[in-house]
Design a protein around this motif. Structure first.
Motif, PDB file in Angstrom:
ATOM      1  N   ALA A  96      26.117  -4.864   3.895  1.00 43.75           N
ATOM      2  CA  ALA A  96      27.136  -5.891   3.739  1.00 43.75           C
ATOM      3  C   ALA A  96      27.128  -6.021   2.110  1.00 43.75           C
ATOM      4  CB  ALA A  96      26.497  -7.483   4.119  1.00 43.75           C
ATOM      5  N   ARG A  97      28.157  -6.704   1.648  1.00 51.16           N
ATOM      6  CA  ARG A  97      28.462  -6.819   0.179  1.00 51.16           C
ATOM      7  C   ARG A  97      27.420  -7.844  -0.393  1.00 51.16           C
ATOM      8  NH1 ARG A  97      34.588  -6.480  -1.918  1.00 51.16           N
ATOM      9  NH2 ARG A  97      34.263  -4.458  -0.398  1.00 51.16           N
ATOM     10  N   GLU A  98      26.860  -7.501  -1.348  1.00 55.88           N
ATOM     11  CA  GLU A  98      25.515  -8.560  -1.680  1.00 55.88           C
ATOM     12  C   GLU A  98      25.728  -8.857  -3.149  1.00 55.88           C
ATOM     13  OE1 GLU A  98      20.670  -7.210  -3.104  1.00 55.88           O
ATOM     14  OE2 GLU A  98      22.580  -5.587  -3.123  1.00 55.88           O
ATOM     15  N   PHE A  99      25.562 -10.394  -3.297  1.00 63.82           N
ATOM     16  CA  PHE A  99      25.706 -10.945  -4.512  1.00 63.82           C
ATOM     17  C   PHE A  99      24.688 -10.285  -5.514  1.00 63.82           C
ATOM     18  CE2 PHE A  99      26.345 -14.565  -7.289  1.00 63.82           C
ATOM     19  CZ  PHE A  99      25.253 -14.474  -8.027  1.00 63.82           C
ATOM     20  N   VAL A 100      25.228 -10.181  -6.664  1.00 59.45           N
ATOM     21  CA  VAL A 100      24.577  -9.761  -7.770  1.00 59.45           C
ATOM     22  C   VAL A 100      24.472 -10.699  -8.915  1.00 59.45           C
ATOM     23  CG1 VAL A 100      24.528  -8.083  -9.727  1.00 59.45           C
ATOM     24  CG2 VAL A 100      25.001  -7.235  -7.454  1.00 59.45           C
ATOM     25  N   TYR A 139      24.405 -16.781 -12.806  1.00 60.99           N
ATOM     26  CA  TYR A 139      23.572 -16.906 -11.709  1.00 60.99           C
ATOM     27  C   TYR A 139      23.225 -15.391 -11.687  1.00 60.99           C
ATOM     28  CZ  TYR A 139      25.494 -21.557 -11.227  1.00 60.99           C
ATOM     29  OH  TYR A 139      26.087 -22.735 -11.342  1.00 60.99           O
ATOM     30  N   TYR A 140      21.818 -15.196 -11.109  1.00 63.12           N
ATOM     31  CA  TYR A 140      21.627 -13.966 -10.689  1.00 63.12           C
ATOM     32  C   TYR A 140      20.687 -13.772  -9.341  1.00 63.12           C
ATOM     33  CZ  TYR A 140      22.504 -13.254 -15.586  1.00 63.12           C
ATOM     34  OH  TYR A 140      23.059 -13.036 -17.017  1.00 63.12           O
ATOM     35  N   SER A 141      20.906 -12.708  -8.491  1.00 61.63           N
ATOM     36  CA  SER A 141      20.019 -12.329  -7.540  1.00 61.63           C
ATOM     37  C   SER A 141      18.661 -11.979  -8.160  1.00 61.63           C
ATOM     38  CB  SER A 141      20.499 -11.261  -6.791  1.00 61.63           C
ATOM     39  OG  SER A 141      20.486  -9.872  -7.474  1.00 61.63           O
ATOM     40  N   ASP A 142      17.612 -12.415  -7.246  1.00 61.44           N
ATOM     41  CA  ASP A 142      16.313 -11.954  -7.782  1.00 61.44           C
ATOM     42  C   ASP A 142      15.980 -10.772  -8.035  1.00 61.44           C
ATOM     43  OD1 ASP A 142      14.696 -14.315  -5.359  1.00 61.44           O
ATOM     44  OD2 ASP A 142      15.510 -14.646  -7.268  1.00 61.44           O
ATOM     45  N   SER A 143      16.828  -9.611  -7.260  1.00 60.09           N
ATOM     46  CA  SER A 143      16.586  -8.232  -7.631  1.00 60.09           C
ATOM     47  C   SER A 143      17.045  -7.693  -9.094  1.00 60.09           C
ATOM     48  CB  SER A 143      17.434  -7.296  -6.412  1.00 60.09           C
ATOM     49  OG  SER A 143      18.443  -7.678  -6.691  1.00 60.09           O
ATOM     50  N   VAL A 144      18.176  -8.746  -9.758  1.00 61.09           N
ATOM     51  CA  VAL A 144      18.618  -8.142 -10.842  1.00 61.09           C
ATOM     52  C   VAL A 144      18.155  -9.173 -12.034  1.00 61.09           C
ATOM     53  CG1 VAL A 144      20.484  -6.937  -9.687  1.00 61.09           C
ATOM     54  CG2 VAL A 144      20.586  -9.146 -10.682  1.00 61.09           C
ATOM     55  N   LYS A 145      17.437 -10.075 -11.686  1.00 60.31           N
ATOM     56  CA  LYS A 145      17.297 -11.040 -12.710  1.00 60.31           C
ATOM     57  C   LYS A 145      16.082 -10.486 -13.981  1.00 60.31           C
ATOM     58  CE  LYS A 145      16.938 -15.128 -11.002  1.00 60.31           C
ATOM     59  NZ  LYS A 145      16.213 -16.361 -10.286  1.00 60.31           N
ATOM     60  N   GLY A 146      16.761 -10.726 -15.158  1.00 53.23           N
ATOM     61  CA  GLY A 146      15.757 -10.078 -16.136  1.00 53.23           C
ATOM     62  C   GLY A 146      16.558  -8.792 -16.656  1.00 53.23           C
ATOM     63  N   ARG A 147      17.277  -7.979 -15.775  1.00 51.89           N
ATOM     64  CA  ARG A 147      17.544  -6.750 -16.229  1.00 51.89           C
ATOM     65  C   ARG A 147      18.991  -6.707 -16.338  1.00 51.89           C
ATOM     66  NH1 ARG A 147      17.390  -2.977 -12.452  1.00 51.89           N
ATOM     67  NH2 ARG A 147      17.393  -4.294 -10.712  1.00 51.89           N
TER      68      ARG A 147
END
Length: 124
Positions: free
Chosen positions: A44-48, A59-67
């Motif tokens: 599925a399409r995932e929020f970034v 707002y950021y997903s946890d997987s990209v936060k800080g990067r």
């Protein structure tokens, strides 16, 4: 009506950086919350990330936060996603999205306008 066109995708080595751009047509850019989603085959399409109309909230997903860093330039009607410290798992088609809601949704089906997508491939 809002038309969105992504650019800036490509192939990069792990640890590298890319910047995605999303050019929006029309005079309503500043009236829309903007966001980035990504999708891999079979998933599925995932929020970034997302940014509010005035750019004062992000707002950021946890997987990209800080990067990753999202930003918008109202004068240029353009949305950006600066992606640093890229990982193989960031490989996906990245989509720009826009919606008139004042707060972003983390669910793709709640967004009204979409770009055509830009491929980002991160190699090891």
């Amino acid at each position: 009506q809002v038309q969105l066109v992504e650019s800036g995708g490509g192939l990069v080595q792990a640890g590298g950086s890319l910047r995605l751009s999303c050019a929006a047509s029309g005079r309503t850019f500043s009236r829309n919350t903007m966001g980035w989603f990504r999708q891999t085959p079979g998933n599925a399409r995932e929020f970034v990330s997302a940014i509010t109309r005035r750019g004062n909230n992000t707002y950021y997903s946890d997987s990209v936060k800080g990067r990753f860093t999202i930003s918008r330039d109202t004068a240029k009607n353009t949305l950006y996603l600066q992606m640093n410290s890229l990982k193989r798992e960031d490989t996906a088609v990245y989509y720009c999205a826009a919606d008139a809601r004042s707060l972003p949704s983390y669910v793709a089906r709640n967004w009204y306008y979409w770009g055509q997508g830009a491929q980002v491939t991160v190699s090891s």
